[in-house]
Design an enzyme around this catalytic site. Structure first.
Site, PDB file in Angstrom:
ATOM      1  CE  LYS A 115      -2.579  -1.039  -1.266  1.00  0.00           C
ATOM      2  NZ  LYS A 115      -1.180  -1.458  -1.185  1.00  0.00           N
ATOM      3  CG  ASP A 121      -7.195  -2.703  -5.094  1.00  0.00           C
ATOM      4  OD1 ASP A 121      -6.643  -3.774  -5.401  1.00  0.00           O
ATOM      5  OD2 ASP A 121      -7.587  -2.447  -3.949  1.00  0.00           O
ATOM      6  CG  HIS A 122      -1.918  -5.047  -7.733  1.00  0.00           C
ATOM      7  ND1 HIS A 122      -1.638  -4.561  -6.487  1.00  0.00           N
ATOM      8  CD2 HIS A 122      -1.558  -6.350  -7.710  1.00  0.00           C
ATOM      9  CE1 HIS A 122      -1.114  -5.537  -5.756  1.00  0.00           C
ATOM     10  NE2 HIS A 122      -1.055  -6.637  -6.464  1.00  0.00           N
ATOM     11  CE  LYS A 163      -3.245 -10.032  -7.337  1.00  0.00           C
ATOM     12  NZ  LYS A 163      -1.924 -10.509  -7.718  1.00  0.00           N
ATOM     13  CG  ASP A 198       0.442  -3.045   2.242  1.00  0.00           C
ATOM     14  OD1 ASP A 198       0.570  -2.204   1.346  1.00  0.00           O
ATOM     15  OD2 ASP A 198       0.975  -4.179   2.195  1.00  0.00           O
ATOM     16  CG  HIS A 232      -4.899  -5.363  -2.412  1.00  0.00           C
ATOM     17  ND1 HIS A 232      -4.963  -4.435  -3.414  1.00  0.00           N
ATOM     18  CD2 HIS A 232      -3.597  -5.400  -2.038  1.00  0.00           C
ATOM     19  CE1 HIS A 232      -3.757  -3.938  -3.640  1.00  0.00           C
ATOM     20  NE2 HIS A 232      -2.915  -4.501  -2.810  1.00  0.00           N
ATOM     21  CE  LYS A 249       4.162  -7.058   3.375  1.00  0.00           C
ATOM     22  NZ  LYS A 249       3.824  -7.375   1.979  1.00  0.00           N
TER      23      LYS A 249
HETATM   24  C1  BG6 Z   1       0.679  -4.455  -2.537  1.00  0.00           C
HETATM   25  C2  BG6 Z   1       1.121  -4.317  -1.120  1.00  0.00           C
HETATM   26  O1  BG6 Z   1      -0.395  -3.599  -2.805  1.00  0.00           O
HETATM   27  O2  BG6 Z   1       0.282  -5.803  -2.768  1.00  0.00           O
HETATM   28  C3  BG6 Z   1       2.260  -5.282  -0.811  1.00  0.00           C
HETATM   29  O3  BG6 Z   1       1.552  -2.988  -0.886  1.00  0.00           O
HETATM   30  C4  BG6 Z   1       1.864  -6.684  -1.167  1.00  0.00           C
HETATM   31  O4  BG6 Z   1       2.632  -5.210   0.556  1.00  0.00           O
HETATM   32  C5  BG6 Z   1       1.317  -6.746  -2.588  1.00  0.00           C
HETATM   33  O5  BG6 Z   1       3.009  -7.501  -1.054  1.00  0.00           O
HETATM   34  C6  BG6 Z   1       0.748  -8.112  -2.880  1.00  0.00           C
HETATM   35  O6  BG6 Z   1       0.431  -8.199  -4.229  1.00  0.00           O
HETATM   36  P1  BG6 Z   1       0.423  -9.590  -4.997  1.00  0.00           P
HETATM   37  O7  BG6 Z   1      -0.091  -9.259  -6.343  1.00  0.00           O
HETATM   38  O8  BG6 Z   1       1.830 -10.096  -4.993  1.00  0.00           O
HETATM   39  O9  BG6 Z   1      -0.488 -10.474  -4.207  1.00  0.00           O
END
Ligand code: BG6
Length: 514
Positions: free
Chosen positions: A177, A206-207, A211, A264, A269, A369
């Site tokens: 992404k 999409d990480h 999770k 983002d 997500h 953030k």
């Molecule tokens: C990323 C975003 O995809 O996910 C970042 O680009 C964000 O801005 C991050 O900080 C958050 O991931 P996690 O796993 O730390 O919640």
């Protein structure tokens, strides 16, 4: 009358076990485009190391970093070691490193140079001979979206992409992404990919979907009988999804200032999480069945029309404040951020899934953030108890039940219920039935890389879903672009602008305290 069966089958094989090969039975070569970049350093190489530590990776396996840096295999191994020492979930041990290091290789080359792909091809061929990867290739594009075109075009020209029938081994492409900057560019990237790869070969990451708790949402809903019957507008008042980060923009100013929180976090997500919560039961656990039911959710989201953007969305930008007790600069004072930037670092919005199950139930989403803490949570607020019996006193209404699903940190569930305070007088109070996973969950990238290797696309975004998500956020982006207004300021370390609280207060609701 027949008795209800009451089987206990704690070790029953998971149906997916039969469908997918085991990870260590799949020989292949994993090529990381951008192999010496930040994502590899922080996430991919540590994840692969953890899979090695757990004995998960196939024996016939090698990792090849490919990018401009002038590294040889040894220097690449040092680069990987540094990333693992700093970012790995589990400690680096000599024994596991001795197994992992020989798998790492590096080819130096430019994404844009056709001749460098010939070099890569030769190296892959030789490695394949050494490890016995049987022609199977995974190309991981850990590169900015602008390079995807070059990478896939050059791979294709060098005849490094096998057809999807698998007759000559499989080829898979992993795409990070963001897929695009807006709807038009997402369509462009997807079309470019489609020229060279079949959709069944494309794994869009999409990480969040990797999770543990997000993956568990489907299990929670569809492997238990107690939730599904009450999972609808009939019993649910509203849903809140919060993804709060304590960190500021960090070192990613360049990317982030062009993206902002809506692109983002929400487009990817948060909408994916919303789909897991709101989807209909899929017809099977097959990847496309699951993805079809999620797609229906995104397609059922009511479009936020330009005239409603101001009322239904809030965008904020952090200014100087206190984070974890320390003074931190505002977004505009962060290194490499233009002093007149209008990029939002916080977004809250109200949306509706327009189908029979969810008609009338608002979904409130927020992310930002420099919020007070890192906390991602889904809160399902159930309807109020009827105004009778224990809830008959208008001055002291009972708190409705809430199911809080914590994605991170402290993964788990809490169900808020009303209980009697022990004693002779009748006093009621909300209490939490709380469950903490407390196990060492794998990192999202470990899960997702394993799934790519075994070829399971369930947790990856299909083209139609990515484009549908862009279709939902595009009118908001367009309206913000047209408007002369800047994002509303909020102090670093606060829960965002007051307008975010007002978004719910107008409906007689409030964000849950996290
Ligand atoms: C990323 C975003 O995809 O996910 C970042 O680009 C964000 O801005 C991050 O900080 C958050 O991931 P996690 O796993 O730390 O919640």
């Amino acid at each position: 009358m027949t008795e209800k069966s009451n089987h206990h089958a704690p070790s029953a094989p998971h149906p997916l076990d039969a469908l997918h090969p085991k990870l260590h039975d799949v020989p292949c070569l994993l090529v990381i485009f951008g192999g010496a970049g930040d994502l590899s350093h922080r996430k991919l190489l540590p994840a692969l190391y953890n899979l090695t530590l757990e004995g998960e990776l196939p024996k016939e396996f090698a990792i090849v970093g490919f990018s401009m840096e002038k590294l040889d295999d040894d220097a690449y191994r040092e680069f990987a070691r540094g990333g693992i020492e700093k970012f790995s979930r589990q400690k680096l041990t000599d024994e596991a490193w001795a197994k992992f290091a020989p798998m790492l290789h590096f080819v130096s080359g430019s994404f844009a140079e056709a001749k460098d792909y010939l070099k890569l091809r030769d190296r892959l061929k030789a490695l394949d001979g050494e490890v016995g990867a049987r022609g199977n290739r995974i190309y991981y594009f850990a590169v900015p979206p602008a390079f995807i075109d070059d990478c896939s075009g050059n791979l294709s020209a060098a005849e490094m992409i096998a057809p999807p029938d698998g007759a000559h081994g499989f080829t898979r492409a992993v795409v990070e992404k963001p897929v695009g900057h807006d709807l038009a560019s997402a369509i462009e990237i997807n079309s470019e990919l489609a020229k060279h790869f079949d959709e069944s070969q494309i794994f869009r990451i999409d990480h969040y979907l990797g999770k543990e708790t997000v993956e568990n949402l489907m299990v929670l809903r569809f492997a238990n009988t107690i939730f599904e019957p009450i999972w609808s507008a009939r019993y649910i008042d509203h849903v809140q999804i919060t993804v709060a980060e304590q960190e500021g923009v960090g070192t990613r100013a360049d990317y982030y200032d062009r993206a902002g929180a809506l692109r983002d976090m929400v487009q990817s997500h948060i909408l994916q999480v919303l789909c897991m919560i709101a989807s209909e039961p899929p017809r099977s656990t097959h990847a496309d069945a699951v993805r079809d039911s999620k797609l229906d959710v995104i397609r059922s989201l009511r479009t936020i029309e330009p005239a409603d953007v101001e009322r239904l969305t809030v965008r904020g930008q952090y200014v100087e404040g206190l984070s974890g007790g320390e003074k931190v600069p505002g977004y505009l004072e962060e290194p490499h951020i233009p002093p007149d930037s209008k990029t939002e670092t916080f977004v809250a919005l109200k949306c509706h899934v327009e189908n029979w199950r969810w008609a009338g139930v608002p979904f409130y989403l927020r992310t930002g953030k420099r919020l007070p803490k890192r906390a991602s949570e889904i809160d399902i607020f159930f309807n109020s108890v009827p105004r009778i019996l224990y809830n008959a006193r208008p001055a002291a209404p009972l708190t409705p039940n809430v199911l809080a699903i914590r994605i991170q940190p402290d993964e788990g569930l809490a169900l808020k219920i009303i209980s009697k305070v022990p004693g002779q007088t009748l006093r009621l109070t909300p209490v939490d039935v709380d469950f903490h996973y407390k196990t060492a969950s794998p990192e999202a990238y470990e899960t997702l890389l394993s799934d790519v290797i075994v070829g399971d696309q369930t947790l990856f975004m299909r083209r139609d879903a990515v484009e549908a998500a862009w279709r939902f956020v595009q009118p908001i982006l367009d309206q913000w672009e047209r408007s002369a207004e800047a994002p509303v300021p909020y102090a670093a370390g606060s829960w965002g602008p007051t307008e975010s609280a007002l978004l719910l207060a107008r409906d007689g609701r409030a964000w849950r305290n996290l």
